[in-house]
Design a protein around this motif. Sequence first.
Motif, PDB file in Angstrom:
ATOM      1  N   PHE A   1      -5.086   3.171  -8.338  1.00 63.38           N
ATOM      2  CA  PHE A   1      -4.881   4.172  -7.441  1.00 63.38           C
ATOM      3  C   PHE A   1      -6.282   5.257  -7.211  1.00 63.38           C
ATOM      4  N   THR A   2      -7.233   4.296  -7.157  1.00 61.67           N
ATOM      5  CA  THR A   2      -8.385   4.913  -7.204  1.00 61.67           C
ATOM      6  C   THR A   2      -8.568   5.624  -6.165  1.00 61.67           C
ATOM      7  N   GLU A   3      -8.190   5.537  -4.878  1.00 63.53           N
ATOM      8  CA  GLU A   3      -8.540   6.403  -3.748  1.00 63.53           C
ATOM      9  C   GLU A   3      -7.803   7.642  -3.656  1.00 63.53           C
ATOM     10  N   TYR A   4      -6.995   8.212  -4.820  1.00 65.43           N
ATOM     11  CA  TYR A   4      -6.387   9.322  -4.889  1.00 65.43           C
ATOM     12  C   TYR A   4      -7.115  10.214  -5.680  1.00 65.43           C
ATOM     13  N   GLU A   5      -7.909  11.297  -5.111  1.00 67.70           N
ATOM     14  CA  GLU A   5      -8.687  12.016  -5.481  1.00 67.70           C
ATOM     15  C   GLU A   5      -8.179  12.877  -6.789  1.00 67.70           C
ATOM     16  N   SER A   6      -7.027  13.526  -6.491  1.00 63.80           N
ATOM     17  CA  SER A   6      -6.607  14.422  -7.666  1.00 63.80           C
ATOM     18  C   SER A   6      -6.170  13.758  -8.763  1.00 63.80           C
ATOM     19  N   ALA A   7      -5.474  12.367  -8.540  1.00 57.41           N
ATOM     20  CA  ALA A   7      -4.898  11.611  -9.760  1.00 57.41           C
ATOM     21  C   ALA A   7      -6.160  11.167 -10.389  1.00 57.41           C
ATOM     22  N   MET A   8      -7.379  10.737  -9.688  1.00 58.31           N
ATOM     23  CA  MET A   8      -8.520  10.511 -10.488  1.00 58.31           C
ATOM     24  C   MET A   8      -9.076  11.444 -11.308  1.00 58.31           C
ATOM     25  N   LYS A   9      -8.951  12.862 -10.729  1.00 55.29           N
ATOM     26  CA  LYS A   9      -9.749  14.097 -11.368  1.00 55.29           C
ATOM     27  C   LYS A   9      -8.805  14.115 -12.533  1.00 55.29           C
ATOM     28  N   LEU A  10      -7.458  14.082 -12.611  1.00 54.43           N
ATOM     29  CA  LEU A  10      -6.712  14.441 -13.769  1.00 54.43           C
ATOM     30  C   LEU A  10      -6.974  13.226 -14.839  1.00 54.43           C
TER      31      LEU A  10
ATOM     32  N   PRO B   1       0.829  -1.083  -0.059  1.00 52.90           N
ATOM     33  CA  PRO B   1      -0.078   0.046  -0.155  1.00 52.90           C
ATOM     34  C   PRO B   1       0.956   1.220  -0.025  1.00 52.90           C
ATOM     35  N   ARG B   2       1.994   1.196   0.676  1.00 57.81           N
ATOM     36  CA  ARG B   2       2.839   2.455   0.777  1.00 57.81           C
ATOM     37  C   ARG B   2       3.416   2.813  -0.494  1.00 57.81           C
ATOM     38  N   LEU B   3       3.362   1.740  -1.857  1.00 51.41           N
ATOM     39  CA  LEU B   3       3.890   1.980  -2.999  1.00 51.41           C
ATOM     40  C   LEU B   3       3.201   3.278  -3.647  1.00 51.41           C
ATOM     41  N   ALA B   4       1.898   3.553  -3.563  1.00 51.42           N
ATOM     42  CA  ALA B   4       0.870   3.981  -4.136  1.00 51.42           C
ATOM     43  C   ALA B   4       1.200   5.681  -3.809  1.00 51.42           C
ATOM     44  N   LYS B   5       1.454   5.948  -2.633  1.00 52.45           N
ATOM     45  CA  LYS B   5       1.851   7.373  -2.231  1.00 52.45           C
ATOM     46  C   LYS B   5       2.943   7.984  -2.968  1.00 52.45           C
ATOM     47  N   ARG B   6       4.051   7.009  -3.231  1.00 47.74           N
ATOM     48  CA  ARG B   6       4.960   7.325  -3.906  1.00 47.74           C
ATOM     49  C   ARG B   6       4.943   7.525  -5.326  1.00 47.74           C
ATOM     50  N   LEU B   7       4.226   6.714  -5.820  1.00 48.65           N
ATOM     51  CA  LEU B   7       3.980   6.608  -7.194  1.00 48.65           C
ATOM     52  C   LEU B   7       3.116   7.758  -7.895  1.00 48.65           C
ATOM     53  N   VAL B   8       1.882   8.064  -7.258  1.00 48.22           N
ATOM     54  CA  VAL B   8       1.221   8.887  -7.835  1.00 48.22           C
ATOM     55  C   VAL B   8       1.623  10.246  -8.338  1.00 48.22           C
ATOM     56  N   GLU B   9       2.558  10.726  -7.676  1.00 51.22           N
ATOM     57  CA  GLU B   9       2.996  12.196  -8.087  1.00 51.22           C
ATOM     58  C   GLU B   9       3.901  11.825  -9.590  1.00 51.22           C
ATOM     59  N   PRO B  10       4.912  11.103  -9.532  1.00 53.53           N
ATOM     60  CA  PRO B  10       5.643  10.967 -10.823  1.00 53.53           C
ATOM     61  C   PRO B  10       4.654  10.458 -12.088  1.00 53.53           C
ATOM     62  N   ILE B  11       3.522   9.870 -11.580  1.00 50.82           N
ATOM     63  CA  ILE B  11       2.814   9.105 -12.732  1.00 50.82           C
ATOM     64  C   ILE B  11       1.694  10.322 -13.373  1.00 50.82           C
ATOM     65  N   CYS B  12       1.617  11.063 -12.355  1.00 50.20           N
ATOM     66  CA  CYS B  12       0.790  12.205 -12.839  1.00 50.20           C
ATOM     67  C   CYS B  12       1.475  13.229 -13.502  1.00 50.20           C
ATOM     68  N   ASP B  13       2.817  13.318 -13.218  1.00 51.79           N
ATOM     69  CA  ASP B  13       3.523  14.150 -13.973  1.00 51.79           C
ATOM     70  C   ASP B  13       3.817  13.836 -15.278  1.00 51.79           C
ATOM     71  N   HIS B  14       3.919  12.414 -15.441  1.00 50.32           N
ATOM     72  CA  HIS B  14       3.992  11.980 -16.890  1.00 50.32           C
ATOM     73  C   HIS B  14       2.856  12.353 -17.620  1.00 50.32           C
ATOM     74  N   MET B  15       1.727  12.209 -16.898  1.00 52.17           N
ATOM     75  CA  MET B  15       0.400  12.391 -17.423  1.00 52.17           C
ATOM     76  C   MET B  15       0.218  13.731 -18.182  1.00 52.17           C
ATOM     77  N   ARG B  16       0.804  14.830 -17.433  1.00 52.38           N
ATOM     78  CA  ARG B  16       0.546  16.155 -17.595  1.00 52.38           C
ATOM     79  C   ARG B  16       1.671  16.422 -18.777  1.00 52.38           C
ATOM     80  N   LYS B  17       2.910  16.032 -18.703  1.00 58.10           N
ATOM     81  CA  LYS B  17       3.830  16.628 -19.486  1.00 58.10           C
ATOM     82  C   LYS B  17       4.002  15.585 -20.908  1.00 58.10           C
TER      83      LYS B  17
END
Lengths: 966, 166
Positions: free
Chosen positions: A286-295, A252-268
Amino acid sequence: MASPSLMDTLFQRGLDDIIKGVRHQQSSTECIFISRVIEEIRREIKSTDLQTKSTALQKLTYLNSIHFIDMSWASFHAIECISSPTFSHKKIGYLAISQSFSESTPVILLISNQLRKDLKSGNEFEVSLALDCLSRIGTVDLCRDLASEVFILMSSSKVFIRKKAIGVVLKLFEKYPDAVRVCFKKLVESLEGSDSPIVSAVVGVFCELSAKDPRSYLPLAPEFYRILVDSKNNWVLIKVLKIFVKLAPLEPRLAKRLVEPICDHMRKTGAKSLVFECIRTVVTSFTEYESAMKLAAAKIREFLMEDDPNLKYLGLHAISIMAPKHLWAVLENKDVVIQSLSDEDPNIKLESLRLVMAMASESNLMETCRVLVNYALKSDPDFCNEILGSILSTCCQNVYEVIIDFDWYVSLLGEMSRIPNCKKGEEIENQLIDIGMRVKDVRPELVRIARDLLIDPALLGNPFLHRLLSAAAWVCGEYVEFSRNPVELMEALLQPRTSLLPSSIRTVYMQSAFKILIFCIHSYFLQKEDMTSEVSDLSSKRECSESSDLATGKALVQSDQDEGFNPRESNQSYEYPSVVDTGDGQSSTPTFMEKKSLMHESIVNLLNLMELVLSPLSGSLDVEIQERACNVLGFMELVQQEFSNPLIRKEANLDREEVIVSRVVEWVHDGFTEELGPVSVTAQDRVPIPDELVLKENLTDLEAICGGVELPAPGSFSLTSPYYGESAVFSVSNLQAEEDSEPSTESTSLLTEHRKRHELYYLPSEKNKIPANDYPPANDPSSSINTNDATEDLVKLADQSLVSKRKPNHAKPRPVVVKLEEGEAAPVVSKKPELKDDLLSGAIHDILLGNEVKAASSQGNPSDKSSSKRKGKAKHVDLLDSKENLAVGEQPNHENPSSRRSKHRGDGKQKSKKSKGKKNGDGREDDGEKESQKIRDHHGRHKSRQRADAPINVVPQTPDIPDYLL
Amino acid sequence: MIKSVLVINTQGKPRLTKFYDILTVEKQQELLRSVFGVLCSRADNVSNFVEAESIFGPDSRLVYKHYATLYFVIVFDSSENELAMLDLIQVFVETLDKCFRNVSELDIVFNYSKLHNILDGIIFGGQVMETSSAEIIRAVEEISKLEAASNSISLVPKTVSGWRSR
């Protein structure tokens, strides 16, 4: 080609000549041409000249891949070609081998040495050929024999070779898990750097490996994370994301670290493939990460707005992954989804259909279904059935959870079965019967729908609907008391066109007709009892309807007489309209019982009709039809005495006969009105097995066990005793519960009759049921919301629970059933693959975690397994082993850190021991027992030594893997 | 993992078949027929994905691209990205185009061996190994040289076409 011409013997035709030759042929002569070429090839391939041989082989390979000509007979020639020193011959040979060899090719063992030679070749393209071949056809033996060569190549200075060697590792691990001990470290080391082709290859390998057994690769997460952040290569990033999708649920701890770089890729990133992979990763893991889901949702929206149908399809697909947990994503894009339903692309249509159904809820279901059914009418047959299928499956979810108005749903089912392209007869059949049994209040409507289906002669012609008709027939027979006009039903069931039905369904028709007959006679007797007390006073209308019935009956009799001997011919003069008219004329009457009294004549007519239709069937070739026809005819004979000609009979005689007949009818009627309800699949399991009952023992011992006791005792004991005991407890508790909450009043209408008969059919369910499930979900909404009069429903509910004490059990078992089936099936299925995975994952655990306990056990496993498979090939094994040891001896030269030398040597030794064990993993299990016994003893010693070795090998490796997660 | 690469012309004739699983020829032929059956019924302006599980079994996807008279098809499983596979077809076709200068169906028909060299340069045992067409071409050309060198040892070409071309 009787004799080869001079031209043929002097000059060989090349591949180009063959290709041209085939092109010049007409499609009719092509076959002849090819078979002549094959003949030629068979001759040429035997040549001692390798040039001739390889050209022949090349032609054959071409024909094999383009014209699907068998080439397994040429396998030995292919081996000869790869042993040629000439590169082009070798190449032709390798292509032939990778195209035609399989594990069962007998000569496959012969290529082992040549492969080894080529793997060591100085020519990188020869090495590449050999690696490619190994990756395609690698068997357990080949992989074991060549593991050390591949290991050496993994450190090759040439990138071209190194990446292919890494690619082969996948095959190596799959076929020969012990290779992990040798190669895994090298593989992990290759992850260094972030953009080289080598990393791309390694990540690809790990992606495949982690798909099978993600847990073993969890310790490598930091490495993958580094690549995810550093790499600029989209191919690599996509593969890393694929790996993380597998790893994320485990840690479970993986998700927290991964969300940011993944969103980064998604944006860039500008690469759509990477964006989509990011979206897919987020929405699945990562369904429980609201901001990532929104993105992700925003990116999906972008996809949906594109003109490219591929992106649109993938966008819809991504939404459908989100739908179960995040319905808002669907609702936000509702416009696009609905619009896509009429897209010209079948994929997009299907996805959007799925999403539309995901949006369906209690409140909008009727509207959604109406729109979809209308749309289905206009669609092509395939999509029409997709629509119908998804409506059916959505509506029956969780025992018809979403359906409030069952009358509507039943009529929808009727409507759906009339759609010309409908092929869902079987599914509709199941639901009609299921609903009939579960939902009492819908039965009158159900019978009405079933009648409409039965009297429609057009439906009989569609074989996809036969199952559905059998359900309709069953419903009509079972719930005939709700019918407005049983006579009409009877006529529908006995119509000549029923000969179009398969016999299994025809028997359902016959049985239903029999039920209706019993019902009619029974009500006739009831009526007669009433009539004897008061003078009959028939209204003119009644007479009128009777006479029309009579007329129809006569018409039928006549037409049937005409058709009697040839029922297959469809009868045009068959008087349907008149029957339907009669039905319509009475449409104001609530039920048959109340309004219409059965006259003596109409019973006689019924009997005549049945006799006419059924008597020819008593000679039917189908056993089931014949049996049923005879039964019914036998019964009718009995009844007919009563009805044949009462005027002539003497009074006393008549009375006595009538008493007998009416009692018989009474019995049969009681038998039929016994209600069948849904029975849990697990019902049988709930019967406790008495201690004395030993099911698996040989039955011949039974006498000894039971001694003097008479045999039936155990059986009756096991079934009835616990059953009665539990049911008593159950009914009492239910009774009390219901009495507490609801007032008990006198029974309502006709349903009472139905409810009397909830006896012996249901085995009591377990007492530890969840209370929320206590009432069948299907019944609940219908009885509480469906009808207007809420109080009446309450009354019905109370009444139900009083009269039918067992009712609460009926629908309840359903969810349990599903679980049980899964629980039983899963282990059986998963057993096989686990074994192999265990080997691999065990080995990887050893390397990565240095877990001593696991090391010992996983080493024990493969040797145990292989020892059971040992065959008599010991000599060959020894030979190979010695060579292998040689190869292992060379290994340290290719390694940089000298500290690892000893360890790898240890690995090598161990591997050679292993290889003996694994030698026979290729599944030839029918060899001599003695031999295998010998080897097993021999092997036992190895095992003990291996155990001793294990910790030494494994422990020093532990610190190499940074373990920040654990 | 990539399961198969197929090139089929619009008549349904196979031009290149590569299966990375071991299959019998009968099975290969059957798969090819069903793939073509699906492809030829699809309009031109629809998406490039086809439901493949009914043909290739569970966990299989299919993407294809239609160029002139040819369908290029890749069948793969869930460890590949759909759009990346479409790109891979693009890489393959681009490489062919560079190798043959405006590739046509005839080039593909007559250069069976080279076609395999190119494909093997891109996909290795079902895994994508190289996506740069320059790299692929470099390797293919080296292989061709090597083949030519080894063939020139036998001075007199024995095949009819070789004889004629002299």
